[in-house]
Write an enzyme that holds these catalytic residues in place. Structure first.
Site, PDB file in Angstrom:
ATOM      1  N   LYS A  92       0.859  -1.192   0.000  1.00 38.71           N
ATOM      2  CA  LYS A  92       0.000   0.000   0.000  1.00 38.71           C
ATOM      3  C   LYS A  92       0.887   1.231   0.000  1.00 38.71           C
ATOM      4  CE  LYS A  92      -3.930   2.236   0.764  1.00 38.71           C
ATOM      5  NZ  LYS A  92      -3.734   2.871  -0.550  1.00 38.71           N
ATOM      6  N   GLN A 113       7.308   3.814   3.776  1.00 36.29           N
ATOM      7  CA  GLN A 113       5.875   3.526   3.848  1.00 36.29           C
ATOM      8  C   GLN A 113       5.608   2.223   4.600  1.00 36.29           C
ATOM      9  OE1 GLN A 113       3.744   5.787   1.843  1.00 36.29           O
ATOM     10  NE2 GLN A 113       2.226   5.027   3.255  1.00 36.29           N
ATOM     11  N   LYS A 128       5.189   1.734  -3.183  1.00 37.77           N
ATOM     12  CA  LYS A 128       5.134   3.100  -3.722  1.00 37.77           C
ATOM     13  C   LYS A 128       5.302   3.007  -5.227  1.00 37.77           C
ATOM     14  CE  LYS A 128       4.796   7.428  -2.399  1.00 37.77           C
ATOM     15  NZ  LYS A 128       4.014   8.004  -1.313  1.00 37.77           N
ATOM     16  N   ASP A 168      -0.403  10.779  -4.471  1.00 40.26           N
ATOM     17  CA  ASP A 168       0.752  11.416  -3.835  1.00 40.26           C
ATOM     18  C   ASP A 168       0.969  12.699  -4.636  1.00 40.26           C
ATOM     19  OD1 ASP A 168       3.016  11.087  -1.839  1.00 40.26           O
ATOM     20  OD2 ASP A 168       4.204  11.325  -3.636  1.00 40.26           O
ATOM     21  N   THR A 212      -5.128  13.794   7.244  1.00 44.34           N
ATOM     22  CA  THR A 212      -3.722  13.987   7.641  1.00 44.34           C
ATOM     23  C   THR A 212      -3.607  15.148   8.628  1.00 44.34           C
ATOM     24  OG1 THR A 212      -3.056  13.139   5.491  1.00 44.34           O
ATOM     25  CG2 THR A 212      -1.362  14.262   6.769  1.00 44.34           C
ATOM     26  N   ASN A 243      -3.386  21.156   1.766  1.00 46.55           N
ATOM     27  CA  ASN A 243      -4.304  20.213   2.405  1.00 46.55           C
ATOM     28  C   ASN A 243      -3.952  19.955   3.869  1.00 46.55           C
ATOM     29  OD1 ASN A 243      -4.503  17.020   3.065  1.00 46.55           O
ATOM     30  ND2 ASN A 243      -6.348  17.733   2.057  1.00 46.55           N
ATOM     31  N   SER A 379      -6.908   5.850   4.357  1.00 49.14           N
ATOM     32  CA  SER A 379      -6.944   5.027   3.143  1.00 49.14           C
ATOM     33  C   SER A 379      -7.208   3.569   3.509  1.00 49.14           C
ATOM     34  CB  SER A 379      -5.606   5.098   2.396  1.00 49.14           C
ATOM     35  OG  SER A 379      -5.453   6.347   1.817  1.00 49.14           O
TER      36      SER A 379
HETATM   37  P1  NDP Z   1      -0.245  20.811  -0.887  1.00 52.65           P
HETATM   38  O1  NDP Z   1       0.346  20.823  -2.241  1.00 52.65           O
HETATM   39  O2  NDP Z   1      -1.736  20.818  -0.715  1.00 52.65           O
HETATM   40  O3  NDP Z   1       0.314  22.057  -0.028  1.00 52.65           O
HETATM   41  C1  NDP Z   1       1.664  22.331   0.117  1.00 52.65           C
HETATM   42  C2  NDP Z   1       1.772  23.709   0.744  1.00 52.65           C
HETATM   43  O4  NDP Z   1       3.127  23.983   1.047  1.00 52.65           O
HETATM   44  C3  NDP Z   1       1.327  24.832  -0.194  1.00 52.65           C
HETATM   45  O5  NDP Z   1       0.730  25.815   0.604  1.00 52.65           O
HETATM   46  C4  NDP Z   1       2.655  25.324  -0.783  1.00 52.65           C
HETATM   47  O6  NDP Z   1       2.626  26.661  -1.233  1.00 52.65           O
HETATM   48  C5  NDP Z   1       3.509  25.218   0.437  1.00 52.65           C
HETATM   49  N1  NDP Z   1       4.932  25.178   0.104  1.00 52.65           N
HETATM   50  C6  NDP Z   1       5.556  24.519  -0.876  1.00 52.65           C
HETATM   51  N2  NDP Z   1       6.870  24.715  -0.824  1.00 52.65           N
HETATM   52  C7  NDP Z   1       7.076  25.512   0.244  1.00 52.65           C
HETATM   53  C8  NDP Z   1       8.213  26.073   0.840  1.00 52.65           C
HETATM   54  N3  NDP Z   1       9.429  25.854   0.343  1.00 52.65           N
HETATM   55  N4  NDP Z   1       8.025  26.829   1.962  1.00 52.65           N
HETATM   56  C9  NDP Z   1       6.808  27.063   2.458  1.00 52.65           C
HETATM   57  N5  NDP Z   1       5.695  26.592   1.913  1.00 52.65           N
HETATM   58  C10 NDP Z   1       5.833  25.813   0.830  1.00 52.65           C
HETATM   59  O7  NDP Z   1       0.395  19.556  -0.167  1.00 52.65           O
HETATM   60  P2  NDP Z   1      -0.139  18.756   1.097  1.00 52.65           P
HETATM   61  O8  NDP Z   1      -0.663  19.701   2.122  1.00 52.65           O
HETATM   62  O9  NDP Z   1      -0.964  17.620   0.648  1.00 52.65           O
HETATM   63  O10 NDP Z   1       1.234  18.111   1.613  1.00 52.65           O
HETATM   64  C11 NDP Z   1       2.158  18.838   2.399  1.00 52.65           C
HETATM   65  C12 NDP Z   1       3.200  17.881   2.916  1.00 52.65           C
HETATM   66  O11 NDP Z   1       2.584  16.845   3.671  1.00 52.65           O
HETATM   67  C13 NDP Z   1       4.047  17.159   1.867  1.00 52.65           C
HETATM   68  O12 NDP Z   1       5.327  16.947   2.416  1.00 52.65           O
HETATM   69  C14 NDP Z   1       3.325  15.824   1.719  1.00 52.65           C
HETATM   70  O13 NDP Z   1       4.203  14.810   1.222  1.00 52.65           O
HETATM   71  C15 NDP Z   1       2.941  15.572   3.160  1.00 52.65           C
HETATM   72  N6  NDP Z   1       1.851  14.626   3.347  1.00 52.65           N
HETATM   73  C16 NDP Z   1       0.612  14.857   2.801  1.00 52.65           C
HETATM   74  C17 NDP Z   1      -0.418  13.966   3.017  1.00 52.65           C
HETATM   75  C18 NDP Z   1      -1.786  14.236   2.525  1.00 52.65           C
HETATM   76  O14 NDP Z   1      -2.690  13.440   2.854  1.00 52.65           O
HETATM   77  N7  NDP Z   1      -2.040  15.302   1.795  1.00 52.65           N
HETATM   78  C19 NDP Z   1      -0.185  12.694   3.774  1.00 52.65           C
HETATM   79  C20 NDP Z   1       1.120  12.591   4.382  1.00 52.65           C
HETATM   80  C21 NDP Z   1       2.091  13.517   4.121  1.00 52.65           C
HETATM   81  P3  NDP Z   1       2.300  27.097  -2.754  1.00 52.65           P
HETATM   82  O15 NDP Z   1       0.837  27.365  -2.727  1.00 52.65           O
HETATM   83  O16 NDP Z   1       3.139  28.286  -2.961  1.00 52.65           O
HETATM   84  O17 NDP Z   1       2.689  25.935  -3.636  1.00 52.65           O
END
Ligand code: NDP
Length: 447
Positions: A92, A113, A128, A168, A212, A243, A379
């Protein structure tokens, strides 16, 4: 051979047998080093060559993905699926579409994972997949053709009891929908449990979107409670506005905290009386503008450059944006300003030296592997609902998520204590995740 030598020997072997796969080497090194105390107590695991086996994927598939763009030009990408470990359940893990994707990255993510899934307590193995395809700037039709071509090979290797991919980076509801449609057509089966993150009309789960961010707060809440504290009245800094960040803000506010920051890749906002979540959602989700625009309509201050967000004094810091967003300098600033808890929402947002600095300064640190497992846990709940052919209410899913996050905390803390690492949840999460997989492998003979 003693435990330390055993770990180092296996690590050298992993590097030699997987040349050039730096991301994979680093991930293996981080986990294996924290497992050394296990082998001091459990020589039988060493004799059973458990590390040699657990660092070798059960299967790694690489395949050609040809597709045609809207102008009729043909492109060829490379697809991957690494089925890392199936000892405790079907493989998964998500599928990533990003130009940086290669075998090393997919192996590193699949390896991690395996332990994250094990920690959830649900019967999920680790895997993955992905492709070096870049969905940015592609039309819906191009993305659909790519997803269909990708699935025309992948479908041979997956199934509800075999391997269950999810989204992802670059793979959201749209891509999962296209892939599920193609799977259904090719397999002539409507086994909905073959993919998770599906639309609600074809087997998706309520509660997956906030899982999350909510899960992170449920986990962090356990950490605070462990120190006799709660989120009530706490000042919390959160980075990101995607998110994970958005739903982390929502749950932190519901728990009585004042969330004073949010950011995007250009800069951060500081609101001393608390950010207006509806405002953040309106700017980032609805209007899709930069976070900078927030202050024009909802007040607060805007600062250019996202890294300085960690200069803001707070009780709890929740990095929820991206990998390596919090380095040693930022950690030192947070410590100097009196932070008490740092809990990772993003994957690997803190550099290794930042993490070490927090632990040395007595800041209670929650690692991503445990703290952000709420997404994959949900999930797992989607798979269960698909197998039962039932849909649970949001409240039922959320209640199960809360219990899962509480158990992840409890098991990580217990494992840390058992091996003499009080309050070290990094070591605790690695050991707890590893022990379940190792025990299952030992029980299944030489596999
Ligand atoms: P999103 O793409 O929804 O959001 C990412 C956010 O981070 C955006 O606001 C983006 O800004 C900002 N960002 C990107 N780069 C930077 C930076 N260098 N400094 C500050 N802000 C930044 O992603 P998610 O919220 O889904 O995921 C965020 C993290 O959580 C990732 O590492 C992901 O792998 C991890 N994760 C997510 C899960 C999920 O269910 N969604 C599950 C487990 C882990 P901008 O709008 O400018 O792009």
């Amino acid at each position: 051979m003693d435990a330390k030598n055993y770990v180092e020997t296996v690590l050298e072997d992993v590097k030699r047998r997987n040349p050039g796969e730096v991301e994979f080497h680093n991930a293996v090194a981080e986990v294996l080093h924290s497992l050394t105390p296990v082998f001091e107590k459990r020589k039988d695991l060493m004799d059973a060559a458990i590390l040699e086996r657990i660092t070798e994927p059960e299967r790694a598939i690489s395949f050609r993905v040809p597709w045609m763009d809207d102008a009729g030009k043909i492109h060829v990408n490379r697809g991957f699926r690494v089925q890392f470990n199936g000892a405790i359940g079907p493989y998964k893990g998500g599928i990533r579409f990003h130009p940086s994707v290669n075998q090393s990255i997919i192996k590193f993510l699949g390896f991690e994972q395996t332990f994250k899934n094990s920690l959830t307590g649900l019967p999920m193995g680790g895997g993955k997949g992905g492709s070096d395809f870049d969905p940015k700037g592609k039309s819906d039709a191009e993305v659909m053709r790519f997803c269909q071509s990708f699935m025309s090979e992948l479908y041979k290797h997956i199934g509800p009891d075999v391997d269950v991919p999810a989204g992802d980076i670059g793979v959201g509801g749209r891509e999962i929908g296209f892939m599920y449609g193609m799977y259904r057509k090719l397999s002539n089966s409507s086994s909905q449990g073959v993919l998770t993150g599906k639309g609600l009309t074809f087997g998706g789960s309520l509660g997956r979107t906030p899982a999350t961010g909510y899960g992170l707060l449920y986990f962090a809440n356990e950490m605070l409670a462990d120190k006799g504290e709660s989120f009530k009245g706490k000042k919390v800094t959160i980075s990101g506005s995607g998110n994970v960040a958005t739903y982390a803000v929502e749950k932190a506010q519901q728990m009585g905290a004042t969330v004073i920051t949010c950011s995007d890749s250009a800069g951060y906002i500081y609101c001393k009386d608390g950010v207006d979540l509806e405002g953040v959602k309106q700017i980032k989700e609805v209007e899709r503008l930069r976070i900078k625009e927030y202050v024009k309509h909802y007040g607060g201050e805007y600062f250019e450059g996202c890294a300085n967000i960690w200069d803001v004094p707070c009780d709890v810091a929740l990095p929820c944006a991206t990998q390596n967003e919090l380095d040693l300098a930022a950690a030192k600033k947070l410590i100097q300003n009196g932070v008490k808890f740092v809990v990772e929402g993003a994957n690997m947002p803190c550099s290794l030296d930042a993490m070490k600095a927090f632990q040395e300064a007595g800041v209670y640190f929650g690692p991503a592997k445990a703290a952000n497992a709420g997404g994959v846990a949900c999930s797992g709940l989607e798979m269960t609902q698909n197998a039962l052919r039932l849909s649970w209410s949001f409240e039922e899913v959320d209640e199960k998520l809360q219990n899962i996050m509480k158990n992840i905390f409890k098991n990580s803390k217990k494992a840390a204590e058992e091996y003499g690492y009080k309050d070290n949840l990094v070591v605790g999460a690695n050991i707890a995740g590893f022990m379940k997989v190792a025990t299952a492998m030992m029980g299944q003979g030489l596999i």
